[in-house]
Scaffold this motif. Structure first.
Motif, mmCIF file in Angstrom:
data_model
loop_
_atom_site.group_PDB
_atom_site.id
_atom_site.type_symbol
_atom_site.label_atom_id
_atom_site.label_comp_id
_atom_site.label_asym_id
_atom_site.label_seq_id
_atom_site.Cartn_x
_atom_site.Cartn_y
_atom_site.Cartn_z
ATOM 1 N N ALA A 7 7.078 23.150 -4.405
ATOM 2 C CA ALA A 7 8.325 23.879 -4.159
ATOM 3 C C ALA A 7 8.328 24.280 -2.689
ATOM 4 N N LEU A 8 9.413 23.971 -2.007
ATOM 5 C CA LEU A 8 9.473 24.163 -0.563
ATOM 6 C C LEU A 8 10.646 25.078 -0.206
ATOM 7 N N ASP A 9 10.377 26.394 -0.171
ATOM 8 C CA ASP A 9 11.364 27.395 0.235
ATOM 9 C C ASP A 9 12.662 27.274 -0.567
ATOM 10 N N LEU A 10 12.528 27.197 -1.884
ATOM 11 C CA LEU A 10 13.694 27.046 -2.753
ATOM 12 C C LEU A 10 14.540 28.323 -2.779
ATOM 13 N N VAL A 11 15.855 28.137 -2.603
ATOM 14 C CA VAL A 11 16.808 29.236 -2.678
ATOM 15 C C VAL A 11 17.964 28.800 -3.569
ATOM 16 N N LYS A 12 18.400 29.698 -4.452
ATOM 17 C CA LYS A 12 19.578 29.411 -5.271
ATOM 18 C C LYS A 12 20.448 30.649 -5.355
ATOM 19 N N ASP A 16 28.990 33.022 -3.215
ATOM 20 C CA ASP A 16 28.675 33.228 -1.804
ATOM 21 C C ASP A 16 28.051 34.585 -1.512
ATOM 22 N N ASP A 17 28.527 35.626 -2.196
ATOM 23 C CA ASP A 17 28.074 36.973 -1.871
ATOM 24 C C ASP A 17 26.999 37.488 -2.826
ATOM 25 N N ALA A 18 26.570 36.641 -3.757
ATOM 26 C CA ALA A 18 25.611 37.104 -4.759
ATOM 27 C C ALA A 18 24.205 37.183 -4.188
ATOM 28 N N ARG A 19 23.427 38.102 -4.733
ATOM 29 C CA ARG A 19 22.006 38.157 -4.390
ATOM 30 C C ARG A 19 21.350 36.897 -4.915
ATOM 31 N N PRO A 20 20.458 36.258 -4.144
ATOM 32 C CA PRO A 20 19.863 35.001 -4.607
ATOM 33 C C PRO A 20 19.124 35.183 -5.937
ATOM 34 N N ALA A 204 -3.291 28.693 -17.840
ATOM 35 C CA ALA A 204 -3.043 28.393 -16.430
ATOM 36 C C ALA A 204 -4.313 28.387 -15.590
ATOM 37 N N ASP A 205 -4.431 27.379 -14.717
ATOM 38 C CA ASP A 205 -5.475 27.381 -13.689
ATOM 39 C C ASP A 205 -5.092 28.332 -12.568
ATOM 40 N N ASN A 206 -3.807 28.356 -12.254
ATOM 41 C CA ASN A 206 -3.282 29.262 -11.240
ATOM 42 C C ASN A 206 -1.972 29.844 -11.737
ATOM 43 N N ILE A 207 -1.643 31.021 -11.211
ATOM 44 C CA ILE A 207 -0.441 31.734 -11.636
ATOM 45 C C ILE A 207 0.361 32.134 -10.407
ATOM 46 N N VAL A 208 1.670 31.948 -10.497
ATOM 47 C CA VAL A 208 2.603 32.481 -9.505
ATOM 48 C C VAL A 208 3.429 33.543 -10.214
ATOM 49 N N VAL A 209 3.394 34.758 -9.701
ATOM 50 C CA VAL A 209 4.164 35.855 -10.279
ATOM 51 C C VAL A 209 5.466 35.981 -9.503
ATOM 52 N N ILE A 210 6.575 35.905 -10.228
ATOM 53 C CA ILE A 210 7.890 35.967 -9.591
ATOM 54 C C ILE A 210 8.657 37.153 -10.158
ATOM 55 N N ASP A 211 9.322 37.884 -9.292
ATOM 56 C CA ASP A 211 10.094 39.051 -9.715
ATOM 57 C C ASP A 211 11.319 39.151 -8.815
ATOM 58 N N LYS A 212 12.481 39.258 -9.430
ATOM 59 C CA LYS A 212 13.751 39.348 -8.695
ATOM 60 C C LYS A 212 13.903 38.199 -7.707
ATOM 61 N N GLY A 213 13.481 37.007 -8.142
ATOM 62 C CA GLY A 213 13.692 35.798 -7.354
ATOM 63 C C GLY A 213 12.666 35.517 -6.285
ATOM 64 N N ARG A 214 11.681 36.390 -6.117
ATOM 65 C CA ARG A 214 10.692 36.213 -5.058
ATOM 66 C C ARG A 214 9.280 36.181 -5.622
ATOM 67 N N ILE A 215 8.412 35.422 -4.964
ATOM 68 C CA ILE A 215 7.001 35.418 -5.336
ATOM 69 C C ILE A 215 6.368 36.697 -4.819
ATOM 70 N N ILE A 216 5.707 37.427 -5.733
ATOM 71 C CA ILE A 216 5.068 38.679 -5.318
ATOM 72 C C ILE A 216 3.542 38.594 -5.383
ATOM 73 N N ALA A 217 3.023 37.538 -6.014
ATOM 74 C CA ALA A 217 1.566 37.354 -6.046
ATOM 75 C C ALA A 217 1.267 35.962 -6.564
ATOM 76 N N GLU A 218 0.120 35.432 -6.191
ATOM 77 C CA GLU A 218 -0.338 34.164 -6.746
ATOM 78 C C GLU A 218 -1.851 34.078 -6.646
ATOM 79 N N GLY A 219 -2.432 33.290 -7.550
ATOM 80 C CA GLY A 219 -3.875 33.124 -7.593
ATOM 81 C C GLY A 219 -4.314 32.759 -8.993
ATOM 82 N N SER A 220 -5.610 32.618 -9.196
ATOM 83 C CA SER A 220 -6.127 32.347 -10.531
ATOM 84 C C SER A 220 -5.971 33.603 -11.386
ATOM 85 N N PRO A 221 -6.024 33.459 -12.722
ATOM 86 C CA PRO A 221 -5.953 34.668 -13.558
ATOM 87 C C PRO A 221 -6.995 35.710 -13.165
#
Length: 318
Positions: A7-12, A16-20, A204-221
């Protein structure tokens, strides 16, 4: 090294005026491993998966699956991935075997090859005995396993699973976990979205924690659990009258000791197994009998609470 998923800097944005809904998400997944995309309802997990599987176009950024760009090469991405969504997509009026024939035909698999492959998948997912029953009569766990089998007809190297065990009972969930572990052993790369912390911990070998559309942490369990603090040493003494002496021994580690008199239990922070072995020796030498002694590590739920201020199952604004 070529990653199986990037994933390379994905934005959705929706409007137009909505929070991503997804705001600059980037991560990689090595071949033959499992990434858990963890977050509460509304965090952006499903939207991320929809962008990575070509079901919706990114507002900006891109992703690569099996080396193919989801924006520039969507057809190649679809040929190299499978997707199991939150709701089973098999036809309830057909039998399990008929579902496999129908989807296999759409993939263009030859009839002779499809029969052999279908029998193989039905056996792999413990559905052989139910193969000729209509799917309407299947349990929720059986439907999910059939849905997973159908998604593997084209033997994709990458599989996306969007909350695949939602609504399943514990036995069906464990059966599906076993099936997923078997796929990974065979070399399949999995991206798993879930709000079940135990599921991420199990698979999971690795975990990405996402909250409100943004990654807030990542790593192994384990790495994420370590972010929530040290392990706790928990000792349950056999006799309540031994609590003061046991408390004094645990205090020798330099940690604050918490005593639950009713449960005859003492708790103190610990660095790890060495602390537990040392305290067990002190208790033995002091002739203090114990019913139990062990280490309690922070759970992923503790991690999520420390990172976000709310539990994983709580909903956030979409």
């Amino acid at each position: 090294m070529q990653f199986a998923i990037e994933a390379l800097d994905l934005v959705k944005r929706f409007g137009d005026d909505a929070r991503p809904a997804v705001d600059g998400v980037s991560f990689t997944v090595a071949p033959g491993t499992v990434l858990g995309l963890l977050g509460p309802n509304g965090a952006g997990k499903t939207t991320t998966v929809r962008m990575m599987t070509t079901l919706t176009a990114p507002t900006s950024g891109t992703a690569r699956v099996a080396g193919y760009d989801v924006v520039r090469e969507p057809d190649a991405v679809r040929r190299n991935m499978g997707l199991t969504g939150q709701v089973a997509t098999v036809d309830e009026l057909l039998t399990g075997r008929e579902n496999i024939r129908m989807i296999g035909g759409l993939y263009g698999i030859r009839r002779k090859d499809l029969k052999q492959l279908g029998d193989q998948l039905l056996e792999q997912f413990s559905l052989t005995d139910a193969a000729d029953r209509v799917v309407k009569s299947y349990s929720g766990g059986m439907r999910r396993r059939l849905d997973l089998a159908v998604s593997l007809l084209a033997s994709p190297p990458v599989l996306f699973l969007d909350e695949p065990t939602t609504g399943l009972d514990p036995r069906s969930r464990n059966e599906l976990w076993d099936a997923l572990r078997a796929l990974v052993r065979q070399g399949t790369t999995l991206l798993l979205t879930t709000q079940y912390l135990e599921e991420a911990d199990q698979l999971a070998d690795n975990i990405v924690v996402i909250d409100k559309g943004r990654i807030i942490a990542e790593g192994s369990p384990l790495q994420l659990k370590q972010q929530a603090g040290n392990a706790s040493l928990v000792v349950t003494v056999t006799k309540a009258e031994d609590l003061p002496a046991a408390q004094a021994l645990l205090a020798k580690t330099g940690a604050e000791v918490f005593v639950d008199t009713g449960a005859r239990e003492l708790t103190a922070t610990a660095e790890g197994l060495d602390d537990m072995v040392r305290v067990a020796g002190w208790l033995r030498d002091s002739n203090i009998a114990v019913d139990d002694i062990g280490l309690s590590r922070p759970s992923l739920d503790d991690v999520f609470l420390s990172l976000t201020g709310h539990r994983s199952e709580e909903e956030v604004d979409a």
